[in-house]
Design a protein around this motif. Structure first.
Motif, PDB file in Angstrom:
ATOM      1  N   UNK A   9       0.828  -1.209   0.000  1.00 15.26           N
ATOM      2  CA  UNK A   9       0.000   0.000   0.000  1.00 15.26           C
ATOM      3  C   UNK A   9       0.864   1.262   0.000  1.00 15.26           C
ATOM      4  N   UNK A  10       0.435   2.244  -0.772  1.00 12.47           N
ATOM      5  CA  UNK A  10       1.181   3.500  -0.871  1.00 12.47           C
ATOM      6  C   UNK A  10       0.717   4.523   0.150  1.00 12.47           C
ATOM      7  N   UNK A  11      -0.527   4.413   0.621  1.00  3.39           N
ATOM      8  CA  UNK A  11      -1.060   5.351   1.596  1.00  3.39           C
ATOM      9  C   UNK A  11      -1.523   4.593   2.826  1.00  3.39           C
ATOM     10  N   UNK A  12      -1.599   5.319   3.952  1.00  7.54           N
ATOM     11  CA  UNK A  12      -1.912   4.675   5.220  1.00  7.54           C
ATOM     12  C   UNK A  12      -3.366   4.236   5.309  1.00  7.54           C
ATOM     13  N   UNK A  13      -4.254   4.776   4.462  1.00  4.46           N
ATOM     14  CA  UNK A  13      -5.652   4.375   4.527  1.00  4.46           C
ATOM     15  C   UNK A  13      -5.897   3.009   3.903  1.00  4.46           C
ATOM     16  N   UNK A  14      -4.836   2.394   3.356  1.00  4.89           N
ATOM     17  CA  UNK A  14      -4.956   1.066   2.758  1.00  4.89           C
ATOM     18  C   UNK A  14      -4.213   0.006   3.569  1.00  4.89           C
ATOM     19  N   UNK A  15      -3.819   0.346   4.783  1.00  3.38           N
ATOM     20  CA  UNK A  15      -3.132  -0.612   5.641  1.00  3.38           C
ATOM     21  C   UNK A  15      -4.142  -1.545   6.298  1.00  3.38           C
ATOM     22  N   UNK A  16      -3.908  -2.832   6.154  1.00  3.59           N
ATOM     23  CA  UNK A  16      -4.768  -3.843   6.757  1.00  3.59           C
ATOM     24  C   UNK A  16      -3.983  -4.591   7.831  1.00  3.59           C
ATOM     25  N   UNK A  17      -4.675  -5.123   8.842  1.00  8.72           N
ATOM     26  CA  UNK A  17      -3.972  -5.916   9.867  1.00  8.72           C
ATOM     27  C   UNK A  17      -3.234  -7.094   9.250  1.00  8.72           C
ATOM     28  N   UNK A  18      -2.088  -7.403   9.820  1.00 11.56           N
ATOM     29  CA  UNK A  18      -1.221  -8.466   9.308  1.00 11.56           C
ATOM     30  C   UNK A  18      -1.192  -9.599  10.328  1.00 11.56           C
ATOM     31  N   UNK A  19      -1.317 -10.827   9.860  1.00 16.51           N
ATOM     32  CA  UNK A  19      -1.259 -11.988  10.749  1.00 16.51           C
ATOM     33  C   UNK A  19       0.127 -12.078  11.395  1.00 16.51           C
ATOM     34  N   UNK A  20       0.133 -12.403  12.673  1.00 21.23           N
ATOM     35  CA  UNK A  20       1.378 -12.475  13.434  1.00 21.23           C
ATOM     36  C   UNK A  20       2.214 -13.657  12.984  1.00 21.23           C
ATOM     37  N   UNK A  21       3.516 -13.439  12.861  1.00 27.26           N
ATOM     38  CA  UNK A  21       4.429 -14.518  12.495  1.00 27.26           C
ATOM     39  C   UNK A  21       4.546 -15.522  13.639  1.00 27.26           C
ATOM     40  N   UNK A  22       4.717 -16.771  13.256  1.00 25.49           N
ATOM     41  CA  UNK A  22       4.875 -17.826  14.248  1.00 25.49           C
ATOM     42  C   UNK A  22       6.289 -17.818  14.813  1.00 25.49           C
ATOM     43  N   UNK A  23       6.390 -18.194  16.057  1.00 27.06           N
ATOM     44  CA  UNK A  23       7.685 -18.386  16.699  1.00 27.06           C
ATOM     45  C   UNK A  23       8.018 -19.875  16.695  1.00 27.06           C
ATOM     46  N   UNK A  24       9.273 -20.171  16.937  1.00 26.37           N
ATOM     47  CA  UNK A  24       9.707 -21.575  16.938  1.00 26.37           C
ATOM     48  C   UNK A  24      10.459 -21.874  18.226  1.00 26.37           C
ATOM     49  N   UNK A  25      10.425 -23.132  18.601  1.00 24.85           N
ATOM     50  CA  UNK A  25      11.306 -23.657  19.637  1.00 24.85           C
ATOM     51  C   UNK A  25      12.306 -24.567  18.938  1.00 24.85           C
ATOM     52  N   UNK A  26      13.576 -24.280  19.139  1.00 23.88           N
ATOM     53  CA  UNK A  26      14.604 -25.019  18.422  1.00 23.88           C
ATOM     54  C   UNK A  26      15.512 -25.758  19.397  1.00 23.88           C
ATOM     55  N   UNK A  27      16.017 -26.872  18.956  1.00 23.68           N
ATOM     56  CA  UNK A  27      17.008 -27.629  19.707  1.00 23.68           C
ATOM     57  C   UNK A  27      18.346 -27.512  18.994  1.00 23.68           C
ATOM     58  N   UNK A  28      19.414 -27.544  19.761  1.00 25.44           N
ATOM     59  CA  UNK A  28      20.766 -27.400  19.233  1.00 25.44           C
ATOM     60  C   UNK A  28      21.507 -28.704  19.441  1.00 25.44           C
ATOM     61  N   UNK A  29      22.194 -29.137  18.389  1.00 26.03           N
ATOM     62  CA  UNK A  29      22.891 -30.422  18.416  1.00 26.03           C
ATOM     63  C   UNK A  29      24.355 -30.211  18.047  1.00 26.03           C
ATOM     64  N   UNK A  30      25.244 -30.841  18.805  1.00 23.88           N
ATOM     65  CA  UNK A  30      26.677 -30.730  18.548  1.00 23.88           C
ATOM     66  C   UNK A  30      27.004 -31.357  17.195  1.00 23.88           C
ATOM     67  N   UNK A  31      27.804 -30.658  16.401  1.00 26.70           N
ATOM     68  CA  UNK A  31      28.151 -31.167  15.072  1.00 26.70           C
ATOM     69  C   UNK A  31      29.136 -32.328  15.138  1.00 26.70           C
ATOM     70  N   UNK A  32      29.917 -32.430  16.200  1.00 28.59           N
ATOM     71  CA  UNK A  32      30.941 -33.461  16.284  1.00 28.59           C
ATOM     72  C   UNK A  32      30.362 -34.801  16.715  1.00 28.59           C
ATOM     73  N   UNK A  33      29.610 -34.804  17.827  1.00 33.13           N
ATOM     74  CA  UNK A  33      29.083 -36.071  18.355  1.00 33.13           C
ATOM     75  C   UNK A  33      27.579 -36.224  18.168  1.00 33.13           C
TER      76      UNK A  33
END
Length: 490
Positions: A228-252
């Motif tokens: 949108x070029x003007x503020x009168x055309x702004x519509x609500x935007x769906x919220x981005x999802x968050x993630x839960x991540x696990x970390x794994x050692x590259x060696x073992x």
């Protein structure tokens, strides 16, 4: 005498050669090495909405374009929108028993933007059913997506055909063409360029621009399908999802961090942060730094583990971080030999086995294949201050939470070197070091010193698996201290 607090001025060297504060490092108890965010594999465990805490399967999140279907963010300032209640007059004003009807609209409590500003009608339910803006290019985009899906499917079938063809040639069988490969994927109509371009309106050149009505770049990129070029055309935007991540050692390939599945929980199933296993170093005081003049440095050591440890200072050698290709090959061959007997040696590329006290077996190796040994990068840190390495060591008692509130001053009957240990309490000790900035330093230069901290690490992994006593060995960590700026010369 200046006071420098905080862990950012004290950086530890990761196994890969990067310098990080201890709060940004992990410690793998299986291979007994420090790991940073570049030394671990990041795996997505779950997708959830940070506002409504709803767990969403990965397949559903892909369909919803990784956005929550019920929560919205403000298109103006990108803060979370809240649902507000408004009362609507009764249908029959003459009826005294009729009650006002509740209506709901979206409002931003940060910039005061609301769904009424762009003409979105109020809804009769809290969950909404808010109208979605239709994308005028939706059909075109869907055609392109279908075409590329068909191409991927055709390529996959072609690979299967080539594989079967090779097998049939070996067995001298007749090759048959797959019937689905005869038809090519349907291609959408190609885009055509327009020769006639719409002219800009005359108001663009005659009337002044009101910047309060024009959208910013961030607001446009938040809605790429409409921009949108003007503020009168702004519509609500769906919220981005968050993630839960696990970390794994590259060696073992063992987990160093794994959170709970519940999105509302902040606890971890596995939490191998470095400050739970490696002594923490903090700068307490440092005398004014002058080139060529010896200064007194007081640093604090804290033992976070439940086992007593002994800390020894060693001289820092920058060339130790460079490992030749021959050494990497020898380490890889040694690792393969140990894997053949189902045992794993804790091996470091920066420093090969330290002493016979290092454990010979920590854990039986699983069926996973070991990762490729990576040559660590050169440490990118200049040292311009010499450290007088003490000849004696000192002991850090195990951590005791109750001792924080004990004022008896229990010293654990430890005989300390008074020239090295200035003060101690519980699992903490204040250590005095003498540092000397180099002579040719210029005024206001950043003074950095370094040393190797060797501490006795007690590994309890093998004792849990093999019912043996906890194994102890010397673990070395390179540490760099940013002391501040040079104030003068001798």
């Amino acid at each position: 005498m200046s006071y420098i607090m905080g862990p950012e001025v004290v950086k530890y060297v990761c196994t890969c050669g990067l310098l990080k504060p201890i709060s940004h490092l992990y410690f793998c108890r299986y291979c007994s090495q420090l790991r940073c965010s570049f030394c671990v594999c990041h795996e997505v465990d779950s997708n959830f909405c940070g506002k409504c805490s709803e767990n969403i399967p990965s397949s559903e999140a892909r369909v919803k374009k990784n956005r929550c279907g019920n929560c919205y963010v403000c298109p103006s300032c990108q803060q979370e929108l809240s649902t507000r209640i408004a009362s609507k007059g009764s249908v029959n004003p003459e009826d005294a028993k009729s009650t006002p009807k509740k209506m709901y609209y979206l409002s931003c409590q940060f910039c005061r933007w609301s769904s009424r500003d762009v003409g979105i009608p109020d809804q009769s339910t809290v969950t909404g059913g808010w109208p979605e803006r239709e994308n005028v290019h939706a059909n075109r985009l869907q055609e392109l997506v279908d075409m590329y899906k068909a191409i991927v499917l055709a390529q996959k079938q072609q690979k299967e055909k080539d594989k079967k063809k090779t097998e049939r040639k070996i067995s001298k069988l007749h090759d048959l063409t797959h019937p689905m490969l005869k038809s090519k994927p349907k291609e959408p109509e190609p885009a055509t360029a327009k020769t006639d371009v719409e002219q800009l309106p005359d108001e663009m050149f005659t009337e002044p621009i009101n910047l309060m009505e024009v959208t910013t770049i961030d607001q446009r990129l938040l809605q790429p399908e409409a921009q949108p070029a003007t503020v009168d055309k702004l519509f609500p935007v769906h919220k981005r999802l968050s993630i839960k991540r696990s970390l794994r050692c590259r060696a073992c390939e063992h987990n160093v961090s794994k959170p709970e599945y519940n999105p509302s929980s902040v606890k971890f199933k596995i939490q191998l942060f470095a400050y739970y296993h490696i002594p923490e170093i903090r700068i307490v005081t440092v005398e004014p730094l002058r080139a060529g003049r010896q200064c007194e440095l007081i640093i604090k050591f804290t033992n976070p583990t439940q086992h007593q440890t002994t800390v020894t200072f060693l001289e820092l050698k920058m060339d130790d971080s460079e490992v030749t290709d021959t050494e990497v090959t020898e380490v890889s061959e040694s690792l393969e030999q140990t894997l053949s007997i189902q045992e794993k040696q804790p091996m470091s590329l920066t420093s090969l086995p330290l002493s016979p006290s290092q454990p010979s077996s920590l854990l039986s190796v699983s069926s996973r294949q070991p990762s490729i040994t990576i040559k660590p990068r050169k440490i990118n840190q200049e040292v311009n201050c010499d450290v007088e390495i003490p000849s004696s060591s000192f002991i850090l008692p195990p951590r005791d939470d109750a001792a924080e509130y004990d004022d008896s001053g229990d010293m654990h009957n430890i005989q300390d070197d008074p020239k090295l240990v200035k003060w101690r309490k519980s699992n903490k000790a204040f250590i005095k070091l003498n540092v000397t900035p180099v002579v040719d330093l210029t005024l206001n230069s950043e003074v950095v010193c370094g040393f190797i901290m060797q501490h006795i690490y007690t590994n309890t992994i093998a004792s849990k698996v093999e019912n043996k006593e906890p194994q102890k060995y010397a673990h070395k960590v390179k540490v760099f201290l940013h002391l501040g700026q040079l104030v003068g010369s001798e």
